[in-house]
Design a protein around this motif. Structure first.
Motif, short mmCIF file in Angstrom:
data_model
loop_
_atom_site.label_atom_id
_atom_site.label_comp_id
_atom_site.label_asym_id
_atom_site.label_seq_id
_atom_site.Cartn_x
_atom_site.Cartn_y
_atom_site.Cartn_z
N MET A 88 0.86 -1.38 0.10
CA MET A 88 0.08 -0.08 -0.19
C MET A 88 0.71 1.27 0.11
O MET A 88 1.85 1.61 0.67
N GLU A 89 0.51 2.36 -0.86
CA GLU A 89 1.31 3.24 -0.99
C GLU A 89 0.92 4.38 0.33
O GLU A 89 0.02 4.00 0.90
N SER A 90 1.81 5.27 0.54
CA SER A 90 1.46 6.25 1.72
C SER A 90 0.15 6.78 1.56
O SER A 90 -0.24 7.10 0.15
N ILE A 91 -0.64 7.17 2.31
CA ILE A 91 -2.03 7.77 2.22
C ILE A 91 -1.82 9.13 1.49
O ILE A 91 -1.06 9.85 1.91
N LEU A 92 -2.90 9.24 0.64
CA LEU A 92 -3.02 10.50 -0.26
C LEU A 92 -3.44 11.72 0.97
O LEU A 92 -4.09 11.21 1.84
N SER A 93 -3.17 12.85 0.48
CA SER A 93 -3.43 13.90 1.60
C SER A 93 -5.14 14.00 1.16
O SER A 93 -5.56 13.62 0.12
N ILE A 94 -5.86 14.52 2.17
CA ILE A 94 -7.41 14.83 1.74
C ILE A 94 -7.35 15.76 0.68
O ILE A 94 -8.53 15.60 -0.18
N GLU A 95 -6.63 16.71 0.49
CA GLU A 95 -7.02 17.55 -0.91
C GLU A 95 -6.45 16.61 -2.06
O GLU A 95 -7.33 16.94 -3.11
N GLN A 96 -5.71 15.97 -2.24
CA GLN A 96 -5.47 15.17 -3.16
C GLN A 96 -6.75 14.30 -3.53
O GLN A 96 -7.10 13.91 -4.74
N ARG A 97 -7.22 13.52 -2.46
CA ARG A 97 -8.20 12.72 -2.59
C ARG A 97 -9.53 13.61 -3.29
O ARG A 97 -10.41 12.88 -3.96
N ASN A 98 -9.63 14.64 -2.77
CA ASN A 98 -11.00 15.55 -3.06
C ASN A 98 -10.65 15.76 -4.21
O ASN A 98 -11.72 15.83 -5.25
#
Length: 398
Positions: free
Chosen positions: A1-11
């Motif tokens: 699993m890659e490092s979790i994306l920031s909430i800004e990236q996900r949105n």
């Protein structure tokens, strides 16, 4: 699993996807037209789920926009404890990691379930049915474009174009760690996944939902609720299959006759317990097995009971653990019914058709779980997380 994306990236990915679905909806509709032409049409529920029209496109866009507007479900503090030795101990929500979704016929799941999984910081493996392959591939292509637009790896959304044997082999010898599998479909699919999975499985189970018309029911409400729950969308897992009517309902025979006539106007086939055989338009059934069946068709089974206790007993025995509703003006009886029924959603004077992530204010759903762990009923953004302990110290030893 890659490092979790920031909430800004996900949105940003979700908003890009919403725009792409809207702008390139003709590509989705053309792909769906191929799927529709290739479907033999013998199952009207699957046909309804498979079809993508303007309303479904609009729903896809709305789902993505609503998901982008919701708060980040990852990293929310659930518990904090200050140990006497100075340790600072927190429990926070965390992404599962990689989620596999196996589903039949519904291309909108490729949007809704994929979006919910992604927003909650999970990598998604999508395994759709062969009947919706063209639609799903067109949508996944848009997912990849949305990811690339935001400089995010396409590996976050992967489509597994496997047949049954390939799926079985993948579940046993997968090329990456899978943390959770959610099957959405019939009982055969669920049994297949549970047999071959080697990680936790959340069952999005059958409906087989009940309405109980109690002695003190408002008969106008009862009629409207039954007709809505049965005929509004027969392919939905929250549709109605069984009706139990208290024999002491005032004007019992008149109500049953009117109900039969109204159902017949909607071309619903009416099955009945032996005690209902005297009513014209009812096909008597004697096999107990039919009470366990989810119809997903213009078909309903009606029966009578002598008490609320008998209704509760029957629903808990035969129901799918999904939804059940009581129609009564007696609030005490409603409370007893709702407390006693073993189902994910219980209703008082309302249609079972509301058991849905959108309708419950979740902004959509990954599935509707009939399991009791770790989440029951509609699984929304807030539920597609696990938790993690964060412990901060300064050299403490035990």
């Amino acid at each position: 699993m890659e490092s979790i994306l920031s909430i800004e990236q996900r949105n940003n990915v979700l908003l890009s996807m919403a725009r792409l679905v809207n702008d390139q909806q003709n590509d989705i509709l053309k792909a769906n037209e191929k799927d529709m032409k290739g479907y033999d049409g013998h199952d009207i529920a699957m046909y309804d789920r498979l079809k993508v029209d303007q309303e479904k496109i609009n729903g896809m866009v709305t789902s993505l926009e609503q998901l982008a507007a919701q708060k980040d479900p990852v990293g929310i503090e659930r518990f904090h404890f200050k140990h006497e030795n100075g340790l600072d101990i927190y429990n926070k929500t965390a992404s599962f990691g990689t989620i596999m979704i196996i589903y039949e016929s519904r291309p909108d799941v490729t949007i809704e379930a994929g979006g919910i999984a992604f927003k909650s910081g999970n990598k998604i493996l999508l395994k759709g049915g062969k009947e919706s392959l063209n639609s799903n591939l067109a949508i996944v292509d848009l997912w990849h474009k949305a990811l690339q637009e935001n400089k995010v790896s396409k590996a976050w959304v992967t489509y597994l174009n496997f047949d049954r044997e390939q799926t079985r082999a993948y579940l046993k010898h997968r090329d990456q760690k899978i943390d959770l599998i959610i099957p959405r479909g019939g009982e055969k699919l669920i049994a297949f996944v549970k047999e071959h999975a080697t990680c936790p499985v959340i069952v999005s189970g059958r409906g087989n939902n009940f309405v109980y018309v109690a002695q003190d029911a408002d008969q106008k409400k009862a009629m409207q609720i039954i007709l809505n729950a049965k005929t509004d969308k027969i392919s939905a897992c929250n549709a109605l299959d069984k009706v139990l009517i208290n024999r002491d309902l005032p004007g019992y025979e008149d109500f049953v006759n009117r109900l039969i006539q109204n159902l017949q106007q909607h071309k619903v086939q009416i099955l009945g317990a032996k005690t209902m055989a005297s009513f014209e338009g009812v096909e008597p059934v004697s096999e107990e097995e039919v009470w366990y069946k989810e119809f997903l068709d213009y078909k309903i089974l009606i029966g009578d009971v002598v008490s609320g206790e008998e209704a509760i007993s029957m629903i808990n025995k035969f129901g799918g653990g999904h939804s059940a509703s009581i129609i009564t003006e007696n609030k005490n009886e409603a409370h007893t019914f709702m407390s006693s029924i073993d189902a994910a959603a219980v209703y008082h004077n309302a249609s079972t058709r509301f058991t849905d992530g959108f309708q419950f204010g979740l902004g959509g759903e990954l599935a509707i779980s009939t399991d009791k762990l770790h989440q029951r009923g509609p699984i929304g953004l807030q539920h597609l997380v696990t938790n993690k302990w964060y412990v901060y110290g300064d050299g403490q030893i035990r």
